[in-house]
Design a protein around this motif. Structure first.
Motif, PDB file in Angstrom:
ATOM      1  N   THR A 170       0.861  -1.040  -0.057  1.00  0.00           N
ATOM      2  CA  THR A 170       0.163  -0.079   0.098  1.00  0.00           C
ATOM      3  C   THR A 170       0.827   1.354  -0.198  1.00  0.00           C
ATOM      4  OG1 THR A 170      -1.838  -1.002   1.189  1.00  0.00           O
ATOM      5  CG2 THR A 170      -1.842   1.457   1.095  1.00  0.00           C
ATOM      6  N   ALA A 171       1.892   1.321   0.929  1.00  0.00           N
ATOM      7  CA  ALA A 171       2.817   2.300   0.927  1.00  0.00           C
ATOM      8  C   ALA A 171       3.412   2.662  -0.533  1.00  0.00           C
ATOM      9  CB  ALA A 171       4.008   2.039   1.893  1.00  0.00           C
ATOM     10  N   ALA A 172       3.724   1.537  -1.339  1.00  0.00           N
ATOM     11  CA  ALA A 172       4.454   1.897  -2.390  1.00  0.00           C
ATOM     12  C   ALA A 172       3.422   2.318  -3.616  1.00  0.00           C
ATOM     13  CB  ALA A 172       4.950   0.577  -3.059  1.00  0.00           C
ATOM     14  N   ALA A 173       2.179   1.792  -3.553  1.00  0.00           N
ATOM     15  CA  ALA A 173       1.219   2.194  -4.444  1.00  0.00           C
ATOM     16  C   ALA A 173       0.580   3.717  -4.145  1.00  0.00           C
ATOM     17  CB  ALA A 173      -0.107   1.373  -4.202  1.00  0.00           C
ATOM     18  N   GLN A 174       0.941   4.180  -2.880  1.00  0.00           N
ATOM     19  CA  GLN A 174       0.216   5.605  -2.514  1.00  0.00           C
ATOM     20  C   GLN A 174       1.429   6.694  -2.346  1.00  0.00           C
ATOM     21  OE1 GLN A 174      -2.874   6.229  -1.806  1.00  0.00           O
ATOM     22  NE2 GLN A 174      -3.364   4.226  -2.625  1.00  0.00           N
ATOM     23  N   GLY A 175       2.363   6.538  -3.169  1.00  0.00           N
ATOM     24  CA  GLY A 175       3.378   7.213  -3.301  1.00  0.00           C
ATOM     25  C   GLY A 175       4.763   7.249  -2.428  1.00  0.00           C
ATOM     26  N   GLY A 176       4.513   6.221  -1.445  1.00  0.00           N
ATOM     27  CA  GLY A 176       5.806   5.992  -0.794  1.00  0.00           C
ATOM     28  C   GLY A 176       7.034   5.105  -1.368  1.00  0.00           C
ATOM     29  N   THR A 177       7.691   4.346  -0.652  1.00  0.00           N
ATOM     30  CA  THR A 177       8.723   3.520  -1.294  1.00  0.00           C
ATOM     31  C   THR A 177       8.986   2.545  -0.322  1.00  0.00           C
ATOM     32  OG1 THR A 177      10.105   5.431  -1.852  1.00  0.00           O
ATOM     33  CG2 THR A 177      11.120   3.210  -1.762  1.00  0.00           C
ATOM     34  N   ALA A 178       8.564   1.039  -0.993  1.00  0.00           N
ATOM     35  CA  ALA A 178       8.581   0.048  -0.095  1.00  0.00           C
ATOM     36  C   ALA A 178      10.163  -0.416  -0.140  1.00  0.00           C
ATOM     37  CB  ALA A 178       7.766  -1.073  -1.076  1.00  0.00           C
ATOM     38  N   ASP A 179      10.148  -1.394   1.065  1.00  0.00           N
ATOM     39  CA  ASP A 179      11.437  -2.219   1.020  1.00  0.00           C
ATOM     40  C   ASP A 179      12.875  -1.215   1.000  1.00  0.00           C
ATOM     41  OD1 ASP A 179      10.170  -4.649   1.597  1.00  0.00           O
ATOM     42  OD2 ASP A 179      10.033  -4.888  -0.286  1.00  0.00           O
ATOM     43  N   ILE A 180      12.824  -0.219   1.672  1.00  0.00           N
ATOM     44  CA  ILE A 180      14.095   0.772   1.415  1.00  0.00           C
ATOM     45  C   ILE A 180      15.297  -0.074   2.206  1.00  0.00           C
ATOM     46  CG2 ILE A 180      12.481   2.876   1.466  1.00  0.00           C
ATOM     47  CD1 ILE A 180      13.506   3.046   4.492  1.00  0.00           C
ATOM     48  N   ASN A 181      15.075  -1.191   3.252  1.00  0.00           N
ATOM     49  CA  ASN A 181      15.983  -1.920   3.608  1.00  0.00           C
ATOM     50  C   ASN A 181      15.782  -3.319   3.210  1.00  0.00           C
ATOM     51  OD1 ASN A 181      17.383   0.319   4.852  1.00  0.00           O
ATOM     52  ND2 ASN A 181      15.912   0.278   6.380  1.00  0.00           N
ATOM     53  N   PRO A 182      16.739  -4.375   3.247  1.00  0.00           N
ATOM     54  CA  PRO A 182      16.410  -5.675   3.207  1.00  0.00           C
ATOM     55  C   PRO A 182      15.201  -6.285   4.093  1.00  0.00           C
ATOM     56  CG  PRO A 182      18.797  -5.092   3.306  1.00  0.00           C
ATOM     57  CD  PRO A 182      18.133  -4.126   3.861  1.00  0.00           C
TER      58      PRO A 182
ATOM     59  N   TYR B  30       9.034 -10.784  11.622  1.00  0.00           N
ATOM     60  CA  TYR B  30       9.306 -10.521  10.073  1.00  0.00           C
ATOM     61  C   TYR B  30       8.932  -9.103  10.092  1.00  0.00           C
ATOM     62  CZ  TYR B  30       7.653 -10.618   5.244  1.00  0.00           C
ATOM     63  OH  TYR B  30       7.290 -10.344   3.920  1.00  0.00           O
ATOM     64  N   ASN B  31       9.964  -8.359   9.238  1.00  0.00           N
ATOM     65  CA  ASN B  31       9.804  -6.889   8.919  1.00  0.00           C
ATOM     66  C   ASN B  31       9.946  -6.444   7.811  1.00  0.00           C
ATOM     67  OD1 ASN B  31      12.190  -5.736   9.032  1.00  0.00           O
ATOM     68  ND2 ASN B  31      12.565  -6.433  11.147  1.00  0.00           N
ATOM     69  N   ARG B  32       9.318  -5.320   7.305  1.00  0.00           N
ATOM     70  CA  ARG B  32       9.725  -4.523   6.168  1.00  0.00           C
ATOM     71  C   ARG B  32       9.708  -3.192   6.425  1.00  0.00           C
ATOM     72  NH1 ARG B  32       5.934  -7.229   1.087  1.00  0.00           N
ATOM     73  NH2 ARG B  32       7.579  -5.802  -0.129  1.00  0.00           N
ATOM     74  N   ASN B  33      10.673  -2.444   5.764  1.00  0.00           N
ATOM     75  CA  ASN B  33      10.736  -1.136   5.857  1.00  0.00           C
ATOM     76  C   ASN B  33      10.239  -0.313   4.772  1.00  0.00           C
ATOM     77  OD1 ASN B  33      13.913  -1.448   7.752  1.00  0.00           O
ATOM     78  ND2 ASN B  33      11.762  -1.890   8.427  1.00  0.00           N
ATOM     79  N   LEU B  34       9.685   0.809   5.132  1.00  0.00           N
ATOM     80  CA  LEU B  34       9.139   1.623   3.916  1.00  0.00           C
ATOM     81  C   LEU B  34       9.011   3.068   4.170  1.00  0.00           C
ATOM     82  CD1 LEU B  34       6.004   3.013   4.903  1.00  0.00           C
ATOM     83  CD2 LEU B  34       5.669   0.407   5.124  1.00  0.00           C
ATOM     84  N   ALA B  35       9.004   4.114   3.509  1.00  0.00           N
ATOM     85  CA  ALA B  35       9.267   5.374   3.416  1.00  0.00           C
ATOM     86  C   ALA B  35       8.104   6.127   3.002  1.00  0.00           C
ATOM     87  CB  ALA B  35      10.625   5.953   2.622  1.00  0.00           C
ATOM     88  N   ASP B  36       7.620   6.930   3.756  1.00  0.00           N
ATOM     89  CA  ASP B  36       6.446   7.793   3.277  1.00  0.00           C
ATOM     90  C   ASP B  36       6.943   8.694   2.087  1.00  0.00           C
ATOM     91  OD1 ASP B  36       7.339  10.006   4.280  1.00  0.00           O
ATOM     92  OD2 ASP B  36       6.086  10.088   5.961  1.00  0.00           O
TER      93      ASP B  36
ATOM     94  N   VAL C 216      10.818   7.077   7.805  1.00  0.00           N
ATOM     95  CA  VAL C 216      10.976   5.520   7.704  1.00  0.00           C
ATOM     96  C   VAL C 216       9.971   5.020   8.652  1.00  0.00           C
ATOM     97  CG1 VAL C 216      12.742   3.843   7.789  1.00  0.00           C
ATOM     98  CG2 VAL C 216      13.123   6.081   6.781  1.00  0.00           C
ATOM     99  N   TRP C 217       9.420   3.933   8.177  1.00  0.00           N
ATOM    100  CA  TRP C 217       8.568   3.050   9.056  1.00  0.00           C
ATOM    101  C   TRP C 217       8.980   1.641   8.878  1.00  0.00           C
ATOM    102  CZ3 TRP C 217       4.964   5.229  12.619  1.00  0.00           C
ATOM    103  CH2 TRP C 217       4.940   6.498  12.265  1.00  0.00           C
ATOM    104  N   GLU C 218       8.989   1.015   9.971  1.00  0.00           N
ATOM    105  CA  GLU C 218       9.103  -0.537   9.977  1.00  0.00           C
ATOM    106  C   GLU C 218       7.818  -1.069  10.483  1.00  0.00           C
ATOM    107  OE1 GLU C 218      12.534  -3.448  11.918  1.00  0.00           O
ATOM    108  OE2 GLU C 218      11.232  -2.137  13.352  1.00  0.00           O
ATOM    109  N   ALA C 219       7.357  -1.743   9.552  1.00  0.00           N
ATOM    110  CA  ALA C 219       6.095  -2.443   9.825  1.00  0.00           C
ATOM    111  C   ALA C 219       6.501  -4.015  10.196  1.00  0.00           C
ATOM    112  CB  ALA C 219       5.393  -2.903   8.351  1.00  0.00           C
ATOM    113  N   PHE C 220       6.204  -4.463  11.392  1.00  0.00           N
ATOM    114  CA  PHE C 220       6.771  -6.008  11.627  1.00  0.00           C
ATOM    115  C   PHE C 220       5.354  -6.589  12.358  1.00  0.00           C
ATOM    116  CE2 PHE C 220       7.207  -3.416  15.804  1.00  0.00           C
ATOM    117  CZ  PHE C 220       6.840  -4.703  16.663  1.00  0.00           C
ATOM    118  N   TRP C 221       5.700  -8.131  12.288  1.00  0.00           N
ATOM    119  CA  TRP C 221       4.736  -8.879  13.016  1.00  0.00           C
ATOM    120  C   TRP C 221       5.820  -9.905  14.127  1.00  0.00           C
ATOM    121  CZ3 TRP C 221       5.931 -14.464  12.551  1.00  0.00           C
ATOM    122  CH2 TRP C 221       5.099 -14.977  13.293  1.00  0.00           C
TER     123      TRP C 221
END
Length: 135
Positions: free
Chosen positions: A90-102, A110-116, A121-126
């Protein structure tokens, strides 16, 4: 009053930033929103204040970092790996950047980092604390 956190972020385009955060699942609190700032609520205790650059400068004269810099990485816990993937997509589809880090997959976490759109920078994690390996 319970303890809360208000994360203040300078943004270049307030309406676009509001739409970005709403798409990620934040809700707008109109009581703290005007033409210069918007309060986007993640939970009862976590709020993100999106501030126009002029509003930001009314609080501090420190420079606004460029979108390519990282001042902090803010982490949000989600309910599942699928939710982490969905937030990043969703971040990538809304003008942000997905997976800015591995992508990090430790099995129990489990986590993936995104940028608005402004580079914050936001880290979405479970995480499943019951599955953390014994040392």
């Amino acid at each position: 009053m319970s303890k809360m956190i208000f994360v203040n972020l300078p943004v270049a385009d307030l309406p676009a930033s509001m739409a970005f955060y709403a798409a990620l699942g934040f809700e707008n609190n109109p009581h703290f929103t005007d033409d210069t700032a918007a309060c986007m609520v993640w939970s009862e205790s976590i709020h993100v204040m999106l501030l126009t650059h002029d509003k930001w400068r009314s609080f501090t004269q420190r420079p606004i970092p460029p979108a390519t810099a990282s001042e902090v990485m803010l982490a949000l816990s989600l309910d599942s790996r699928e939710d982490v993937d969905a937030m990043n997509d969703t971040a990538a589809a809304q003008g942000g950047t997905a997976d800015i880090n591995p992508v990090q997959d430790l099995g129990f976490m489990y986590n993936r980092n995104l940028a608005d759109p402004d580079g914050h920078v936001w880290e979405a994690f479970w995480m499943d604390p019951s599955a953390i390996p014994d040392e």
